[in-house]
Design an enzyme around this catalytic site. Structure first.
Site, mmCIF file in Angstrom:
data_model
loop_
_atom_site.group_PDB
_atom_site.id
_atom_site.type_symbol
_atom_site.label_atom_id
_atom_site.label_comp_id
_atom_site.label_asym_id
_atom_site.label_seq_id
_atom_site.Cartn_x
_atom_site.Cartn_y
_atom_site.Cartn_z
ATOM 1 N N LYS A 1 -12.867 -4.934 11.303
ATOM 2 C CA LYS A 1 -13.832 -3.854 10.366
ATOM 3 C C LYS A 1 -15.063 -3.684 10.971
ATOM 4 O O LYS A 1 -15.960 -2.626 10.520
ATOM 5 C CB LYS A 1 -13.776 -4.551 9.091
ATOM 6 C CG LYS A 1 -12.346 -4.533 8.421
ATOM 7 C CD LYS A 1 -12.334 -5.286 7.037
ATOM 8 C CE LYS A 1 -10.905 -5.414 6.742
ATOM 9 N NZ LYS A 1 -10.695 -5.973 5.321
ATOM 10 N N GLU B 1 -10.565 5.991 5.920
ATOM 11 C CA GLU B 1 -11.471 5.238 5.042
ATOM 12 C C GLU B 1 -10.791 3.866 4.405
ATOM 13 O O GLU B 1 -11.473 3.020 4.551
ATOM 14 C CB GLU B 1 -11.651 6.304 3.563
ATOM 15 C CG GLU B 1 -12.415 5.675 2.707
ATOM 16 C CD GLU B 1 -13.929 5.530 3.335
ATOM 17 O OE1 GLU B 1 -14.447 4.297 3.160
ATOM 18 O OE2 GLU B 1 -14.768 6.589 3.568
ATOM 19 N N VAL C 1 -11.483 0.032 6.139
ATOM 20 C CA VAL C 1 -12.547 -0.894 5.659
ATOM 21 C C VAL C 1 -12.824 -0.952 4.119
ATOM 22 O O VAL C 1 -12.896 -0.039 3.753
ATOM 23 C CB VAL C 1 -13.813 -0.640 6.850
ATOM 24 C CG1 VAL C 1 -14.754 -1.416 6.354
ATOM 25 C CG2 VAL C 1 -13.383 -0.434 8.187
ATOM 26 N N VAL D 1 0.844 -1.271 -0.071
ATOM 27 C CA VAL D 1 -0.140 -0.060 -0.021
ATOM 28 C C VAL D 1 0.828 1.340 0.089
ATOM 29 O O VAL D 1 0.877 2.167 -0.845
ATOM 30 C CB VAL D 1 -0.845 -0.027 1.157
ATOM 31 C CG1 VAL D 1 -1.920 1.316 1.186
ATOM 32 C CG2 VAL D 1 -1.736 -1.301 1.245
ATOM 33 N N ASP E 1 -9.711 -10.209 11.018
ATOM 34 C CA ASP E 1 -9.867 -9.225 10.261
ATOM 35 C C ASP E 1 -11.157 -8.670 9.902
ATOM 36 O O ASP E 1 -11.446 -7.436 10.005
ATOM 37 C CB ASP E 1 -9.118 -9.500 8.736
ATOM 38 C CG ASP E 1 -9.203 -8.453 7.795
ATOM 39 O OD1 ASP E 1 -8.407 -7.626 7.869
ATOM 40 O OD2 ASP E 1 -10.252 -8.410 6.999
ATOM 41 N N GLU F 1 -2.522 -14.933 2.856
ATOM 42 C CA GLU F 1 -1.065 -14.700 3.376
ATOM 43 C C GLU F 1 -0.707 -16.473 3.703
ATOM 44 O O GLU F 1 -1.575 -17.136 3.725
ATOM 45 C CB GLU F 1 -0.852 -14.161 4.654
ATOM 46 C CG GLU F 1 -1.457 -12.703 4.646
ATOM 47 C CD GLU F 1 -0.705 -11.702 3.767
ATOM 48 O OE1 GLU F 1 0.743 -12.299 3.744
ATOM 49 O OE2 GLU F 1 -1.042 -10.830 3.283
#
Length: 441
Positions: free
Chosen positions: A214, A138, A141, A23, A210, A199
């Site tokens: 969220k 933002e 999620v 990212v 995860d 992963e």
């Protein structure tokens, strides 16, 4: 950036990026490649002031301009010339300490850190409020899907009653392959890993951690109450079998890992129910058609009705897109000497324990094939105040199985019913228990 600098378009806003993985590297690339457009949208140039990494010599997807890389993340966020900080390293520490340091030093922060927000969001929001700076998230999620801003701003004048979402692409890919290709869980997981959707250690995804983080963020925004990951009932998909998927298909349903956030007013006082678990949903439901590693969030509100948000839920470029959207907003606010919307937790509703949450069950039971079996099973449901919606028998003799779908009841009632079934003499095994969402046609 000081108040006296507000509105000065001739002075660049300096951006620090924490993390340069899949990212972070795309964030750096977009800031560089779209510099002119970003400047036009913001009203001032955005200039990279530094990129903090763990190792200077690690391979990276993009080339970082010379002199920007540093291993001193704390020193970077503490620099007086840094106006905006982007945190994409993930995890709890050192991310929390770095975000707090950035806010204390007068920088607004954009983060994609769902785990930190779900565990200790209030600390971060309070620090942002005290510093008079923005904290936007933002990208935490559903990747590129704009869902948090609509909940926080677009629906601020409405009353959200339910948020139902597929918010983990790895598990959606696995369940989709089990449904469409008939593969087992292990085979589908291996395929997801080969394609880069999962992963090497898929625990956070397949066990629902995860998605639970969220869900906590979504519920906090939707219902104006503080919800942490610890408040979320969590179940993963590792126990979902090919038989479960086939049984769902027979009912006209599909199995999905759902994040479910509900405003419940059937309790003594309005409360929030938040859970993550696999569930059967009718194929007619909009979420049933979400395929592969895509995400989707279904929102229900009193005035707007039903809204659907769909798109890629992960990946470097999609997530970076959400980060850049927040960056533009906080940069504009910095130029104007203003702040955006902060935390809204005024409702302070309690979170229902899972036992008080109302749901429906699909139960598959291996039984003796003899007279009176159905009556004993029905009695077990009745004893716990649970009514039966449908029941069907599959197979004969040693292969006899009853498949029961209940009407809505509390999870505690349904769990007690299943426990009673397991101790009946005529029950050989309760082979499957799965919750059901929505009404089948």
């Amino acid at each position: 950036m000081s108040t006296s600098d507000a509105g000065r378009a001739d002075k660049p806003l300096r951006v620090a990026v924490l993390g340069c993985g899949s990212v972070g590297s795309q964030v750096v690339r977009l800031i560089d490649e779209q510099s002119e457009e970003l400047a036009a949208r913001v009203g001032a140039r955005l200039e990279l002031g530094g990129v903090a990494v763990r190792r200077l010599d690690a391979p990276r997807e993009v080339e970082v301009p010379e002199g920007l890389l540093t291993t001193d993340a704390h020193g970077l966020v503490s620099r007086p010339d840094i106006d905006l900080v982007i945190e994409v390293i993930g995890g709890i520490e050192p991310a929390r300490s770095l975000i707090l340091a950035a806010l204390e030093n007068g920088a607004s922060v954009v983060t994609a850190n769902k785990a930190l927000l779900a565990e200790d969001g209030p600390t971060l929001f309070e620090a942002a409020e005290k510093a008079g700076r923005d904290l936007y998230y933002e990208a935490a999620v559903a990747g590129a899907i704009p869902i948090l801003r609509p909940l926080r701003e677009s629906l601020a004048g409405d009353r959200v009653t339910r948020v139902l979402g597929i918010v983990n692409g790895t598990t959606n890919f696995i369940l989709d392959r089990m449904d469409t290709a008939g593969t087992g869980f292990s085979e589908a997981l291996e395929e997801a890993q080969d394609l880069g959707y999962a992963e090497a250690d898929p625990t956070a995804d397949v066990e629902g951690f995860d998605a639970a983080a969220k869900a906590a963020i979504l519920a906090s925004l939707a219902f104006h109450s503080r919800v942490t990951a610890a408040d979320v009932h969590r179940e993963g998909i590792s126990d979902v079998t090919a038989a479960d998927v086939a049984s769902a298909r027979d009912m006209g349903c599909v199995v999905k890992l759902l994040a479910i956030c509900e405003l419940r007013e059937d309790a003594d006082e309005p409360a929030v129910a938040v859970r993550v678990h696999p569930a059967m949903i009718p194929r007619s439901h909009p979420l049933a058609s979400v395929r592969e590693a895509y995400n989707a969030v279904f929102v229900e509100s009193e005035a707007a009705g039903q809204l659907m948000f769909y798109g890629p839920g992960a990946g470097g470029s999609p997530t970076a897109s959400a980060v850049l959207g927040d960056l533009v907003t906080v940069a504009r606010n910095a130029l104007a000497g203003a702040r955006g919307v902060g935390e809204s937790a005024y409702a302070d509703r309690r979170v229902l324990p899972m036992g008080e949450t109302r749901t429906r069950y699909h139960v598959a039971i291996d039984v003796d094939d003899r007279a009176g079996v159905l009556a004993q099973v029905a009695t077990a449901f009745s004893e716990h105040g649970v009514s039966i919606q449908t029941v069907r028998q599959e197979g004969r003799d040693l292969d006899a199985q009853l498949v029961v779908v209940s009407h809505e009841a509390t999870d505690a009632q349904l769990s007690a019913t299943v426990e009673t079934l397991r101790h009946l003499e005529i029950v050989r095994e309760v082979t499957s228990v799965m919750r059901v969402e929505g009404e089948s046609e």
